[in-house]
Design an enzyme around this catalytic site. Structure first.
Site, PDB file in Angstrom:
ATOM      1  CG  ASP A 121      53.666  31.890  48.762  1.00 52.09           C
ATOM      2  OD1 ASP A 121      53.924  30.795  47.877  1.00 52.09           O
ATOM      3  OD2 ASP A 121      52.314  32.001  48.553  1.00 52.09           O
TER       4      ASP A 121
ATOM      5  CE1 TYR B 111      49.299  24.521  52.268  1.00 54.48           C
ATOM      6  CE2 TYR B 111      51.050  25.957  53.274  1.00 54.48           C
ATOM      7  CZ  TYR B 111      50.354  24.583  53.082  1.00 54.48           C
ATOM      8  OH  TYR B 111      50.983  23.298  53.078  1.00 54.48           O
TER       9      TYR B 111
END
Ligand code: NI
Length: 639
Positions: A296, A381
């Protein structure tokens, strides 16, 4: 007017200026994407000497990518003189972080693809794509020619039932488009079979949840005299703590030059602290799920994905915000308003003692902590990053994991051993989240040493007649390889960073203790494709000698990399780390075996670590806290 600290992030005006200068260079064409513009931090020794010396002019560093040539390059911009350096090209095939513009353009490209639309119609009978969601997802590197030579994404697709529905609970499981982001077009659509859309809606938004509970009375935090901190630009001063709050497109929130005012002496603790990388590997081997993993930070950019907390901040009390000044990939300045949140929190008891012989004089002090936080949304998320400063010299880092699970569809009656059924025909694959934080300690100066501390029982024998003896045994970590290590519950293992040249009040080196929290070992094989690119998960703790260009645990370009970069590569040299300017790297993992209660939106999970002074101060530095003001009690009224 305080001096601008040399580590303050770029201002909006500086970003604008850097972009204007970059756009004027011959390398900046219509095929160029500007991936990031951030402060080029001045040499550390100069910052330590500041403000007694003048610093060089402020500079920006920019990462750019040329879609036409599939080439990534870096440029430095002198913000005072306007000088722009020649481009430094990354090794061929290096793929910088995917930009947020590419997320949007990728979705549009997939929805416009005839091949994708034909597959949707064939398998699902869907012709209207207006409710189809396409999340970019990184492609990784699985050893193929295209992984090395093209800029790729392998999106996951979902179908909302209406425009405000939670589409993530309706995965289009069998169709995986593959997108070339340089050409911004679908190069093929992989088809793995047909799974019906799960039948049940899973919504969480306030407008869609009926029967909300009604028994919550207001809880109001007031700070009538304002907060106890002072914020000048990005320089924070609170309860003896002094530091600079930074932010960049890749790491998001960063902290710099953390010092503590110890009786008038401004003592250095940490020079820089940041999240350098993370990876979320999934554990389902089925063909449509097996490639799922996400770096990420290096693939998506934690700063680029940061929320504007103007509307979505969960903090109470007096709050200060700071904006993040970034860029979009087409070379426009981009400000995320209120990307960083700053506030104080009451944190229960800091210390207490009641002397039995003085029963009317209990001494108790409340703990207050300063919170500096930001929250990023990476497609489905959420990650919240919370740094806490305490009045007793502790520093804590906590990551809050929330948002929506990455889900898959099953046939009616089907189960998967690799995930949990969380709603009819809907399952959440098992996965892990690994984070890496870089802590550049400069404890009372730059030459520091790291010790691994194991609590161990003494051997049985005459000197241990009651068999009760144990000691804390420090091992000095002398080289990078000797320093590679794991948590060890059997010995309550911690680490201690010391400055051997500076002695405390009892004649020992000053130190700070590193206390790990929850952690995990990776469950995928070391030969798994994602692990080749994530060498940082091989050890929980790494120590390296400071190098200004060793910043990211999986290397500069983990996106589609062939692997072997970052910590695992640098530490091959096995450089000495004793009594050096050391950097402490910590990898921590959360093993997520999902449960129905993580659906439709996941209650926050927490993971992090704590830094505690350990012989840094003469005594409890919070011994000087005054008691709280007497309070009016509303308790015990029986209502
Ligand atoms: Ni998870």
């Amino acid at each position: 007017m305080p001096l601008l600290h040399p580590l303050e992030p770029l201002t909006a005006a500086e970003v604008e200026r850097a972009i204007a200068l970059l756009r004027a260079t011959p390398e900046f064409t219509s095929a160029t994407r500007l991936i990031s513009v951030m402060l080029k931090e001045p040499p550390k020794e100069l910052v330590h000497a500041w403000p007694s010396i003048d610093l060089p002019e402020r500079e920006a560093e920019a990462v750019l990518h040329d879609n036409a040539r599939n080439a990534c390059f870096l440029v430095d911009v002198n913000l005072a003189t306007g000088a722009v350096s020649s481009p430094r090209y990354a090794p061929a095939g290096s793929q910088p972080t995917m930009s947020t513009d590419e997320q949007v353009e990728c979705e549009q490209a997939v929805l416009a693809s005839e091949e994708f639309r034909a597959a949707l119609k064939k398998h699902y009978g869907i012709e209207d794509t207006s409710l189809v969601m396409v999340d970019i997802w990184s492609a990784g590197n699985y050893g193929s020619e295209e992984d090395r030579t093209r800029r790729l994404a392998r999106p996951l697709c979902f179908l909302r039932s209406d425009p405000t529905d939670n589409g993530y609970v309706r995965p289009i499981e069998g169709i995986r488009p593959v997108v070339d982001l340089n050409e911004m077009k679908v190069i093929r659509v992989e088809e793995y079979g047909v799974w019906p859309l799960p039948p049940k809606a899973g919504n969480y938004s306030a407008r869609r949840v009926t029967n909300q509970r009604e028994d919550i009375r207001p809880l109001v935090i007031t700070q009538p005299d304002g907060p106890s901190y002072t914020l000048d630009g990005h320089q924070m001063s609170w309860q003896n703590w002094n530091f600079v709050i930074g932010f960049n497109a890749r790491e998001g929130l960063t902290l710099h030059h953390i010092r503590y005012n110890d009786g008038g002496r401004l003592r250095s603790i940490l020079y820089r602290a940041s999240l350098t990388e993370m990876v979320v590997p999934y554990g389902d081997p089925s063909p449509q799920q097996a490639r799922k993993n996400a770096f990420d930070v290096g693939e998506y950019g934690m700063g680029m994905c940061a929320n504007s907390l103007r509307l979505g901040c969960d903090c109470l009390g007096y709050i200060s915000y700071l904006d993040a000044h970034l860029c979009d990939s087409r070379g426009r300045a981009l400000t995320i308003p209120n990307a960083i949140c700053i506030h104080e929190e009451d944190f229960g008891i800091l210390w207490k003692h009641t002397d039995r012989r003085l029963p009317d004089e209990p001494e108790v002090r409340r703990s207050r902590r300063l919170v500096v936080s930001s929250i990023s949304t990476v497609e489905n998320y959420e990650y919240g990053f919370f740094w806490y400063f305490y009045q007793d010299g502790n520093i804590q880092f906590e990551i809050k994991l929330t948002g929506i699970l990455s889900l898959g569809a099953l046939h009616a009656g089907e189960k998967s051993p690799y995930g949990a059924l969380i709603a009819p025909q809907l399952y959440a694959p098992n996965h892990q989240h690994f984070f890496n934080v870089r802590l550049d300690f400069d404890l009372d100066g730059t030459p520091n040493t790291v010790q691994r501390v194991d609590a161990e029982a003494d051997p049985l024998g005459d000197s241990n007649p009651f068999e009760n003896a144990f000691q804390a045994r420090p091992t000095i970590l002398t080289t990078e390889k000797a320093a590679q290590g794991h948590l060890k519950l059997e010995t309550a293992r911690t680490w201690r960073i010391i400055n051997p040249s500076v002695k405390n009040a009892v004649g020992e080196p000053v130190g700070y203790k590193f206390m790990p929290g929850d952690n995990s070992f990776p469950l995928a094989s070391p030969n798994a494709w994602w692990r080749k690119r994530a060498g940082f998960v091989n050890y929980h703790v790494w120590v390296t000698p400071y190098q200004a260009d060793e910043r990211y645990a999986a290397g500069d370009y983990p996106n589609q990399s062939s692997g072997g970069d970052g910590l695992s590569k640098w530490t091959e040299a096995d450089r000495p780390v004793e009594d050096k300017d050391v950097v402490f790297w910590y990898t921590f993992g959360h093993t997520h075996i999902p449960r129905p209660e993580d659906y439709p939106v996941m209650p926050t999970a927490y993971i992090g670590f704590l830094l505690k002074p350990n012989g840094f101060f003469e005594m409890n530095p919070a011994n000087d806290l005054p008691p709280s003001a007497p309070k009016k009690s509303h308790c015990c009224s029986g209502t």
